[in-house]
Design a protein around this motif. Structure first.
Motif, PDB file in Angstrom:
ATOM      1  N   GLY A  51      19.577 -28.684 -12.004  1.00 58.71           N
ATOM      2  CA  GLY A  51      20.481 -29.146 -10.965  1.00 58.71           C
ATOM      3  C   GLY A  51      21.647 -28.226 -10.665  1.00 58.71           C
ATOM      4  O   GLY A  51      22.219 -28.276  -9.580  1.00 58.71           O
ATOM      5  N   ASN A  81      20.242 -32.750 -13.749  1.00 60.31           N
ATOM      6  CA  ASN A  81      21.562 -32.632 -13.142  1.00 60.31           C
ATOM      7  C   ASN A  81      22.615 -32.944 -14.191  1.00 60.31           C
ATOM      8  O   ASN A  81      22.293 -33.199 -15.357  1.00 60.31           O
ATOM      9  CB  ASN A  81      21.713 -33.550 -11.922  1.00 60.31           C
ATOM     10  CG  ASN A  81      22.427 -32.847 -10.783  1.00 60.31           C
ATOM     11  OD1 ASN A  81      23.515 -32.303 -10.950  1.00 60.31           O
ATOM     12  ND2 ASN A  81      21.807 -32.843  -9.609  1.00 60.31           N
ATOM     13  N   GLU A  91      25.151 -33.047  -7.884  1.00 63.41           N
ATOM     14  CA  GLU A  91      24.661 -34.425  -7.790  1.00 63.41           C
ATOM     15  C   GLU A  91      24.681 -34.916  -6.348  1.00 63.41           C
ATOM     16  O   GLU A  91      23.748 -35.608  -5.911  1.00 63.41           O
ATOM     17  CB  GLU A  91      25.497 -35.346  -8.676  1.00 63.41           C
ATOM     18  CG  GLU A  91      25.237 -35.180 -10.163  1.00 63.41           C
ATOM     19  CD  GLU A  91      25.905 -36.229 -11.016  1.00 63.41           C
ATOM     20  OE1 GLU A  91      25.382 -36.536 -12.099  1.00 63.41           O
ATOM     21  OE2 GLU A  91      26.979 -36.755 -10.601  1.00 63.41           O
ATOM     22  N   THR A 110      20.348 -37.053 -15.483  1.00 60.73           N
ATOM     23  CA  THR A 110      21.649 -36.421 -15.367  1.00 60.73           C
ATOM     24  C   THR A 110      22.367 -36.558 -16.701  1.00 60.73           C
ATOM     25  O   THR A 110      21.884 -37.223 -17.618  1.00 60.73           O
ATOM     26  CB  THR A 110      22.480 -36.977 -14.197  1.00 60.73           C
ATOM     27  OG1 THR A 110      23.555 -36.067 -13.901  1.00 60.73           O
ATOM     28  CG2 THR A 110      23.054 -38.350 -14.503  1.00 60.73           C
TER      29      THR A 110
END
Length: 330
Positions: A51, A81, A91, A110
Motif C-alpha cells: 500500500g 496498507n 488508505e 491494514t
C-alpha cells in the motif's frame, strides 16, 4: 520458557526446516496461485500489493486506482496498507479504488501503530473511514521493532485489548503483527502472546535473498510461525529496491526466492503498471525452485549480504516511522 531456551529451540527448528516447504496451496485464480493463510483458513494470492507505493506523491491518484483495479482483476486479492502510510493518502486512495464492487474481490489488510487501546481504536476507526469499508480482513500491529513493544501491546489497556473487542464487533476478522528490525524481537512478541494465551493469526517480516545471510527472519522466525500455523507474510523482497543496487540479483529472482519460502503471501510495492505486471507474470510463471537453484542464488548474495548493508531496515532507522513519530505509539 526462558529467552535463551526459546531462541535455541527456534534455531534448532530452523535447521530442520527445508527452504522449499511452502505454504499449503489453495488453487489458482486467473492463473495466480493461491495459498492458505495459516490458521485463518483464508485463501490469498501468492503475491500481494503493497500500500505504501500507491500513496507516494510520484504516483498520480488515477494510476493508483488503475494499479489496484488491475491487480484485483488479474487474480491478486491480497492488499496491504497501513494507517500511517503517506499521512493516510495510501488508505484514502485504496478506499477510492475499492468502490464499485472491488471491495468484494479483496482480502484487505491494514496496520496500526497505537500501543494503547485508546490509540488503537482511534487509528482503526480512521482506517475504516479512509478505506470506505465496515471491516478489515486482517489488522496488524505495526513496527514491532523494540524489545519493549510486546509488553506494551499485552499490558492492561494495551492495543490488543481493543483489537480483541474489535474482532468481536466484526470490525476486523484476524489479528497479526509486523516488524523489520530483528528476529529476536519477533520471537519475543510470539513468546509474550503465548504467555497470555493468545496466538497471532499472521506474522509479517522481511524475507529475501539477503535476509538468509544476516540476522535471519527466515531461519529463526519462520519455523516458530509454522509450528503455530500462523500465516506468513513476506515483505521487502527487494528491500524497497536497495537489494537491487547490489547488482547481483534481478527483481524476478528476488520475487521467486521469496515465493519459494513458506510464505502465504509475498507483498511487493508497485508504483507503476510495469512493476505490477512484472509481479503478476512472476506469480503466474512460478515453479518451485530446487535446492541447486536456491543454493546458486544464495551463493551470489552471500558476500554482499554480510553486515546488512543492503538491509537498512535492520541496521538503520531509515524505515522506522514510529522512531521518527513516537506519538503514533502513545
Amino acid at each position: 520458557m526462558e529467552r535463551r531456551d526459546f531462541l535455541k529451540s527456534a534455531a534448532l527448528a530452523a535447521m530442520a526446516t527445508a527452504v522449499h516447504n511452502r505454504a499449503d496451496a489453495a488453487g489458482t485464480h486467473n492463473g495466480i496461485p493461491y495459498r492458505t493463510l495459516g490458521r485463518t483458513g483464508a485463501s490469498v494470492s501468492m503475491v500481494g500489493i503493497g500500500g505504501h507505493h500507491i500513496g507516494r506523491n510520484t504516483v498520480p491518484a488515477e494510476e493508483a486506482t488503475r494499479i489496484v483495479h488491475t491487480a484485483l482483476d488479474s487474480g491478486i486479492n491480497f492488499l496491504d496498507n497501513c494507517w500511517d502510510y503517506n499521512d493516510g493518502v495510501s488508505e484514502e486512495r485504496m478506499g477510492v479504488a475499492l468502490q464499485g464492487g472491488y471491495r468484494q474481490k479483496a482480502f484487505l489488510m491494514t496496520k496500526l501503530d497505537g500501543r494503547t487501546a485508546q490509540l488503537a481504536q482511534q487509528q482503526l476507526e480512521q482506517s475504516l473511514k479512509r478505506l470506505k469499508t465496515d471491516h478489515i480482513d486482517l489488522i496488524q500491529i505495526h513496527e514491532v521493532i523494540r524489545m519493549t513493544d510486546p509488553e506494551r501491546v499485552f499490558a492492561p489497556g494495551g492495543s490488543l485489548e481493543y483489537l480483541r473487542k474489535a474482532r468481536e464487533q466484526g470490525k476486523v476478522r484476524f489479528i497479526g503483527f509486523t516488524g523489520h528490525k530483528s528476529p529476536e524481537i519477533h520471537l519475543h512478541m510470539i513468546e509474550t502472546a503465548t504467555k497470555h494465551g493468545f496466538t497471532f493469526d499472521t506474522v509479517q517480516m522481511p524475507l529475501n535473498v539477503m535476509d538468509a545471510h544476516f540476522d535471519s527472519f527466515q531461519k529463526l522466525v519462520i519455523p516458530v510461525a509454522q509450528k503455530l500455523n500462523m500465516g506468513i507474510l513476506g515483505m521487502k523482497p527487494m528491500g524497497d529496491g536497495i537489494i537491487l543496487k547490489s547488482n547481483v540479483v534481478t527483481p524476478v529472482e528476488c520475487l521467486q526466492y521469496a515465493m519459494n519460502l513458506p510464505t502465504s503471501v509475498v507483498i511487493t510495492g508497485c508504483d507503476s503498471m510495469k512493476i505490477l505486471n512484472q509481479a503478476i507474470d512472476t506469480a503466474k510463471n512460478f515453479h518451485p525452485m530446487n535446492q541447486e537453484q536456491v543454493s546458486a542464488l544464495l551463493a551470489k548474495t552471500e558476500t554482499v549480504a554480510k553486515g546488512g548493508q543492503f538491509e537498512l531496515y535492520k541496521t538503520s532507522h531509515n524505515f522506522d516511522g514510529t522512531y521518527k513519530n513516537p506519538q503514533w505509539l502513545g
